[in-house]
Design a protein around this motif. Sequence first.
Motif, PDB file in Angstrom:
ATOM      1  N   ARG A 606      13.491  -9.691 -19.175  1.00 50.24           N
ATOM      2  CA  ARG A 606      12.765  -9.235 -17.986  1.00 50.24           C
ATOM      3  C   ARG A 606      12.176  -7.844 -18.191  1.00 50.24           C
ATOM      4  NH1 ARG A 606      16.247  -9.564 -12.708  1.00 50.24           N
ATOM      5  NH2 ARG A 606      17.512  -8.017 -13.793  1.00 50.24           N
ATOM      6  N   LEU A 610       8.160  -6.884 -18.195  1.00 45.43           N
ATOM      7  CA  LEU A 610       7.610  -5.974 -17.189  1.00 45.43           C
ATOM      8  C   LEU A 610       7.093  -4.673 -17.792  1.00 45.43           C
ATOM      9  CD1 LEU A 610      10.239  -6.421 -14.328  1.00 45.43           C
ATOM     10  CD2 LEU A 610       7.849  -7.128 -14.284  1.00 45.43           C
ATOM     11  N   THR A 663      12.510 -11.549  -5.737  1.00 45.10           N
ATOM     12  CA  THR A 663      11.197 -11.149  -6.239  1.00 45.10           C
ATOM     13  C   THR A 663      10.818 -11.994  -7.455  1.00 45.10           C
ATOM     14  OG1 THR A 663      11.938  -9.573  -7.909  1.00 45.10           O
ATOM     15  CG2 THR A 663      11.884  -8.797  -5.632  1.00 45.10           C
ATOM     16  N   PRO A 664       9.567 -11.915  -7.900  1.00 43.73           N
ATOM     17  CA  PRO A 664       9.264 -12.447  -9.239  1.00 43.73           C
ATOM     18  C   PRO A 664      10.204 -11.805 -10.257  1.00 43.73           C
ATOM     19  CG  PRO A 664       7.236 -11.878  -8.090  1.00 43.73           C
ATOM     20  CD  PRO A 664       8.364 -11.367  -7.228  1.00 43.73           C
ATOM     21  N   TYR A 665      10.590 -12.527 -11.252  1.00 48.35           N
ATOM     22  CA  TYR A 665      11.556 -12.104 -12.271  1.00 48.35           C
ATOM     23  C   TYR A 665      12.964 -11.921 -11.687  1.00 48.35           C
ATOM     24  CZ  TYR A 665       7.563 -11.401 -15.354  1.00 48.35           C
ATOM     25  OH  TYR A 665       6.435 -11.594 -16.109  1.00 48.35           O
ATOM     26  N   HIS A 746      11.267  -1.276 -12.305  1.00 42.83           N
ATOM     27  CA  HIS A 746      10.781  -2.655 -12.341  1.00 42.83           C
ATOM     28  C   HIS A 746      10.212  -3.099 -11.000  1.00 42.83           C
ATOM     29  CE1 HIS A 746      13.473  -3.681 -16.054  1.00 42.83           C
ATOM     30  NE2 HIS A 746      12.546  -2.794 -16.313  1.00 42.83           N
ATOM     31  N   LEU A 750       6.391  -4.303  -9.998  1.00 41.53           N
ATOM     32  CA  LEU A 750       6.118  -5.524  -9.238  1.00 41.53           C
ATOM     33  C   LEU A 750       5.348  -5.256  -7.944  1.00 41.53           C
ATOM     34  CD1 LEU A 750       9.563  -7.324  -9.712  1.00 41.53           C
ATOM     35  CD2 LEU A 750       7.358  -8.064 -10.644  1.00 41.53           C
TER      36      LEU A 750
END
Length: 783
Positions: A606, A610, A663-665, A746, A750
Motif C-alpha cells: 500500500r 501510494l 477508504t481506497p487501499y 497516506h 487519498l
Amino acid sequence: MMFRLRCVNLCLRRLLHGGAVSRDQVLEQLQVSSVEDQVFDVVGKNKAKLTVDHVSYAVRMLWQFQKERPDMLRNVELTKNHPQFLTLRVLAENKIALMDDVTLIDMLYAFLRLKVEPHDSLVQQLVSEAWLRIDGLPLMALSKFAICLNDQQLYHSPLMGHITSIVDQRLSSINDPRILTSLMISVSSLVSPRLRDALFRHSDLLLEATDPSNYNVPRKMVQFMRSVRYTHRPLLEKCNKRFLLNISRLDAGNISIILFLYRLETTALLLAEELNAHQTMVVAETLEEIQSRNLSLLNKIASVIEKNLHVYKSVEVARITQALFFLHYQNPKLFTTLRIILVNFLRKSIIPSEVTMLTRVLSLPTCSRLDNDVVNRVNAVMEQCSLSELNTISLTVAKWVRNDKSYRHNTHSKCVRLLQALNRCGHEKLQIADRLDLVLDELKSISGKWFEEILLEKVMVTLQRMMDQISWTNVPELAYFLTRINHLCAPLMDRIASVTVEHINKLHYSATYAVLLSFSVLNYDPPQADELYDVCIKHFTPHISSFDPHLLILLAYSLAIADRFPEELIREIFNVDFLGKLDSQLEILSDSLNMRIRLRLMEFNRAVCLECPEFEVPWFHERYCQLLQRTSGSTVRSTQQQIHKMLGEVLGGLNCVKMDVVTPYFYTVDFECKLDKRLQPLPYTEASTLQISDRRKVRWDTSSLESIREELPPGAQRVAVDFLDSKYFCKNSHHMKGGALMRKRHLEILGYRVVQVPHFEWNSMELSTHDAWKDYLKKKILK
C-alpha cells in the motif's frame, strides 16, 4: 675402512636425529590434552609453529570437550572468550586456502558450535570458500555444510538452492541414511514435489537396510514429512514400527520430538505403561504443546506421573504441574499432592532461579494461596536474584494479590511488604550496575506492569549513565529494547545513531533492521538522520538476496514508516521469485508471525502504491483486505460514540458524518465529513452502510467495501477525523509514533484533510464539559 664406518655412523646418527625432529611434537601435545586449558596452553606456546592440521585438530578438540558434557555443564562462552581462541580464529582464517574439503567444513561446523557469530569474517570466509568448492565436496561434508547453513538460517539462500540441485543430481549415489536424512531436512523448504517423492522412495530403500536399533534415521524421516507438510504413509508406518521397537532405548528428548512430529496420541496411549518417569513428563509437556483433549491418555499419563512423584526433581515437578494446568486437567487430589511437593522443594532451595520458578508455578490457581514458606524463601534469595527473576516474582505476587481478596485492602499484608522489598532490591541493583552488556542481557526477557511502573524510569537513568559503553556490538540490542518498550530517549537515540554511522562496516547487514526500526517506529530524527539512513541502506543493499524473506519484509516496512523507499529493495520484494520464497517460508512460521508478515507485506504494498507510483507496483491485496475487514470487525468504543454524537451536533446532523469509513487501499477512518468551499458541512446522499450489532460489533455490507466514493463539488474537501489513543504515542511522552504519521501521509494522498484528535487532549481537564468538546471539534474541523 674406519673412515667409512665413521661416515656410516654419522649418517645413522643424522638419520635418527632427523627422525626425531620429524615427529610432530605439537600434534602429540594436543592429542594428550584432556581439558580446554591444556589445548590453549599448547596453542599459546607454539603460535609460530601451528600448521593447518594443528589448528583444525585444536578446534575440533575444543568442540569435542563441549559435546561430551551435558547441556547444563557446557561452558562455550568461557572457551570463546579465551585469548588463545582468538589466536585459533585468526590462524584458521589465514590458512583457509590450505585446508582440504573435509577440514574446511569441519572447521566451519566446529566454530559455529562454539558460538562464533555468522557475521564474523572467519565464518563468512569459510562459507565463501566452501561455496567455491561445493560441487566437489564429499557427500558427508556436503551434509555437514548444509547443517551449517541451517544454523545461519539460510534456508532459502541461493547456496542452499545449489545444494538442493546437487542432492537431486546425486541422489542415487547417497547410500548412507544419516547423510540422506540430514540433507533432506536441510533442503526441505526448497524441494519440488518431484524431488520430494524421489527422496521418499530413496529413504524407503535405505531404511530397509538400516540397523533396526537405529531410531534417529526414522525420526529425521518423519521430521522431513512434517517440514514438507506431506505424509508418505508406507514410510511413516515403517518409521512407527521402528519407534515402537526401540521405546525402551528412547530418552526423554527423543520421545518428545517423536510425539510432536507424529501427533500420534493413540500411539502414546499404547506406550504409556512402558514409559519411565522422565519420558512421561516429556509426553505430558508435548500433549500440552499440541493442546491434546484425549482424556483417556491424560488419565493414563497422570497415573504414571503419580506413581513416580518420588523420582522427580524440583524443576520436573514444576514442569509437570504447569503442563497439567494448561491442559485443564481436572484432578484436585493430584494438584494438592504436587503443591505439597513444590512447597517442600521451595523450603530447601537456595538457588534464586529455582525459587523463582517454584514461586511462579505455586501461583497457578490450582496451587491456591501464598503462604509464609514462599515469602521466607523469596526474602532469603532476593539479593541474589537477577532483574528478570525479580520481575517474575513481582508479577507472581501481584497475581496472588489480585486472586485473593483478603490481600486487597490490607496495606500491611505480607504481599505488600514483599512487593516493597522487591521494588527496593530492583532499584539497588540498577544503582550499582556498571556494565551495559549485562544490563541489556537481563532486560531481554523483562516486561509487564511491575517493570513499567517500578523499574522503567530507573532503567532509563541507568542506560544514560552508561552511554559511553554503547558500541557497535550492543547497538542493535539497545535499539530493539527501546522499540520494544516504546520509550523515546533522545540522548540514547543520538548515541545509537552516531555509533552506527561510525562503525557501520562492523555491523552485520541484518542488524540494520533493529537499528532503523527504533528510529522509524518512535519517529525520531537524530541530527545525522539522513546520513544514518543512507549508510544503513548502502550497507544492507548488497546483501538483499541473503535476507530471510520475512525479515526483508519487516525491514522494508520499517523504512516505509520513515518515508524511505530504496529502489533496490522494492525491486527485490515485488518479483515472482521472492514472493514464491516468502510463501514457502510462511508455511513454516508460527501462525502469529505468519499473520504479522502478511499484514506488513500488505502495508508495504500500500505504501509503495501510494508514495511511489513511479515504480508501477500493482496493488494485489484487495481480496486480502476485504477478507480482513469482514473477519476482524472493530469494536465501537464509548469515546468513539461520544465523538460521533458531538460531530453530529457540530456539523448540523448525523447525516453529515460517516463513521468507520473504509477508504481506497483499505484504511478505516474513524469519522468522515465533507465541507464545501465555504467550510459548510455537506450531507451524504446515502445512509452509512455501517451497522452495529447488539454486541457493539461493527458489520459491513459487501457493497460498502466495493463502492466508489461520491464526487465532491468544486472547492469542497473531504475531512478524516481520527481519534488517536495511547498506542499511537510513545509511552513516556505525547510524541506521536511513526505509524500515525505514515497513516496521515497516506490519507492526504487519498485526498483527505486529516484531523487528528489525541486521547490526552480529548480526555484533558480543559475539555471536561459538553460545550468545551464541541468548541474543540469546531476549531479542529471548521477552521
